[in-house]
Design a protein around this motif. Structure first.
Motif, mmCIF file in Angstrom:
data_model
loop_
_atom_site.group_PDB
_atom_site.id
_atom_site.type_symbol
_atom_site.label_atom_id
_atom_site.label_comp_id
_atom_site.label_asym_id
_atom_site.label_seq_id
_atom_site.Cartn_x
_atom_site.Cartn_y
_atom_site.Cartn_z
ATOM 1 N N PHE A 46 0.860 -1.178 0.000
ATOM 2 C CA PHE A 46 0.000 0.000 0.000
ATOM 3 C C PHE A 46 0.901 1.234 0.000
ATOM 4 O O PHE A 46 1.576 1.509 0.996
ATOM 5 C CB PHE A 46 -0.892 0.013 1.238
ATOM 6 N N GLN A 47 0.886 1.994 -1.092
ATOM 7 C CA GLN A 47 1.856 3.079 -1.276
ATOM 8 C C GLN A 47 1.231 4.455 -1.058
ATOM 9 O O GLN A 47 1.417 5.374 -1.851
ATOM 10 C CB GLN A 47 2.471 2.972 -2.674
ATOM 11 N N GLY A 48 0.512 4.594 0.044
ATOM 12 C CA GLY A 48 -0.070 5.888 0.353
ATOM 13 C C GLY A 48 0.972 6.906 0.774
ATOM 14 O O GLY A 48 2.100 6.570 1.151
ATOM 15 N N LEU A 49 0.566 8.160 0.730
ATOM 16 C CA LEU A 49 1.396 9.263 1.212
ATOM 17 C C LEU A 49 0.603 10.039 2.251
ATOM 18 O O LEU A 49 -0.628 10.113 2.174
ATOM 19 C CB LEU A 49 1.776 10.195 0.062
ATOM 20 N N PRO A 50 1.256 10.680 3.221
ATOM 21 C CA PRO A 50 0.516 11.491 4.186
ATOM 22 C C PRO A 50 -0.362 12.556 3.518
ATOM 23 O O PRO A 50 -1.452 12.867 4.003
ATOM 24 C CB PRO A 50 1.631 12.125 5.033
ATOM 25 N N SER A 81 0.806 5.056 5.033
ATOM 26 C CA SER A 81 -0.158 6.166 4.968
ATOM 27 C C SER A 81 -1.522 5.709 4.458
ATOM 28 O O SER A 81 -2.022 6.187 3.441
ATOM 29 C CB SER A 81 0.387 7.283 4.069
ATOM 30 N N SER A 82 -2.121 4.779 5.204
ATOM 31 C CA SER A 82 -3.413 4.226 4.799
ATOM 32 C C SER A 82 -4.383 4.213 5.974
ATOM 33 O O SER A 82 -3.980 3.996 7.115
ATOM 34 C CB SER A 82 -3.246 2.806 4.250
ATOM 35 N N ILE A 117 3.056 -1.741 9.189
ATOM 36 C CA ILE A 117 2.154 -0.606 8.969
ATOM 37 C C ILE A 117 2.807 0.637 9.569
ATOM 38 O O ILE A 117 3.247 0.623 10.727
ATOM 39 C CB ILE A 117 0.753 -0.886 9.559
ATOM 40 N N GLU A 118 2.885 1.719 8.799
ATOM 41 C CA GLU A 118 3.675 2.861 9.252
ATOM 42 C C GLU A 118 3.302 4.129 8.492
ATOM 43 O O GLU A 118 2.387 4.141 7.676
ATOM 44 C CB GLU A 118 5.172 2.550 9.056
ATOM 45 N N ASN A 119 4.011 5.195 8.844
ATOM 46 C CA ASN A 119 3.944 6.467 8.119
ATOM 47 C C ASN A 119 2.534 7.058 8.134
ATOM 48 O O ASN A 119 1.933 7.304 7.103
ATOM 49 C CB ASN A 119 4.446 6.282 6.672
ATOM 50 N N PHE A 120 2.032 7.280 9.365
ATOM 51 C CA PHE A 120 0.741 7.945 9.577
ATOM 52 C C PHE A 120 -0.428 7.136 9.007
ATOM 53 O O PHE A 120 -1.297 7.667 8.318
ATOM 54 C CB PHE A 120 0.752 9.368 9.006
ATOM 55 N N SER A 144 1.557 5.410 13.836
ATOM 56 C CA SER A 144 0.195 5.080 13.432
ATOM 57 C C SER A 144 -0.779 5.294 14.590
ATOM 58 O O SER A 144 -0.371 5.559 15.721
ATOM 59 C CB SER A 144 0.119 3.641 12.926
ATOM 60 N N ILE A 145 -2.073 5.148 14.296
ATOM 61 C CA ILE A 145 -3.130 5.262 15.290
ATOM 62 C C ILE A 145 -3.966 3.987 15.248
ATOM 63 O O ILE A 145 -4.417 3.567 14.180
ATOM 64 C CB ILE A 145 -4.029 6.481 15.032
#
Length: 295
Positions: A46-50, A81-82, A117-120, A144-145
């Motif tokens: 999953f290549q999301g961005l903030p 970022s997902s 899982i990482e990066n917001f 993450s949250i």
């Protein structure tokens, strides 16, 4: 082997099966119908961005979708970022009664599979657990949250590393007092876990429940507002383990029924550089005992 970035909205009515490596680009929204599961036998990225995250949510907000299932060594998820919300309604009878609180995990990893899982990223508002990790698998969470779930994560004979993450409101934000073993983290059976620079707020059971995990290390973290223990430790000796090591360094525990419980069996707890304040009991030695134990 990827979803086009032009296809920003994707709708799925039936289970998805991935057997070849696959990429999901930034900005995609995946809408899943009730009970839909994702079965993974490869690597999914999953290549999301903030600034342009990926979202995976129910098509109908009142109908929860199922689980991401990883059940082989070739199965892995890398999530950047997902946002995941509204899952954990797996119709598989085994997974629907998985683990400590008998609920389906949004992410199920077994047989040496892995999840990072990482990066917001965020996992919110699921009817089941966030993660169910078993049988020598691994889970890494960073920045993450994890909030408003039946349980945050259950780790069984596996590996956990968590950094810079918020855990909050288990099972929800309501003061219902209907505890169903709703821990933020439940770590058991020869697992190894490292928790660093995390925040835990509000839960109907424990923030961190340790039961016969080989090694648990917690540092530079804040725990507040759990109805039972901030950190509960226990575990009977086994043929391979004469005691279970728990290292706690640089934490603050506020407003819990008990800050630290050294329960039944042979947990060995080392506590230093920490503050325990405004708890019903600071440190208890033994389950349901009437005295405090300090060392």
């Amino acid at each position: 082997h990827c979803i086009s970035s032009a296809a920003s909205d994707v709708y799925k009515r039936q289970d998805l099966n991935f057997e070849k490596d696959f990429e999901i680009p930034e900005g995609v929204s995946l809408f899943l119908f009730e009970n839909v599961n994702i079965k993974i036998k490869c690597k999914i990225d999953f290549q999301g961005l903030p600034s342009n995250p990926i979202s995976i949510v129910p098509f109908n907000g009142s109908q929860f979708f199922g689980s991401f299932r990883l059940e082989s060594m070739k199965s892995s998820l890398v999530i950047q970022s997902s946002l995941f919300a509204g899952g954990g309604n797996d119709n598989n009878s085994k997974l629907n009664h998985f683990g400590h609180s008998k609920s389906a995990p949004l992410f199920f990893a077994s047989n040496r599979s892995s999840i990072r899982i990482e990066n917001f990223s965020a996992i919110l508002d699921c009817i089941g657990k966030g993660f169910g990790i078993e049988n020598h698998s691994s889970l890494t969470i960073d920045e993450s949250i994890i909030a408003r779930l039946d349980t945050g994560a259950e780790i069984d004979n596996s590996f956990l590393k968590v950094r810079n993450t918020l855990f909050s409101e288990f099972p929800n934000a309501l003061d219902e007092r209907k505890d169903d073993d709703n821990d933020a983290l439940y770590i058991k059976n020869n697992s190894n876990a490292t928790i660093e620079n995390c925040r835990f707020f509000i839960g109907e059971d424990d923030a961190i429940d340790h039961n016969a995990a080989s090694l648990l290390e917690i540092s530079n973290s804040w725990i507040q507002g759990f109805v039972h223990e901030a950190i509960a430790t226990s575990g009977l000796p086994t043929k391979n383990e004469t005691f279970f090591q728990v290292n706690i360094d640089g934490i603050v525990i506020v407003g819990c029924n008990q800050a630290i419980e050294i329960g039944y069996g042979v947990p060995k707890v080392e506590l230093k550089n920490s503050i325990l304040i405004a708890n019903g009991i600071a440190i208890r030695y033994g389950d349901e005992c009437k005295f405090l134990y300090f060392q």
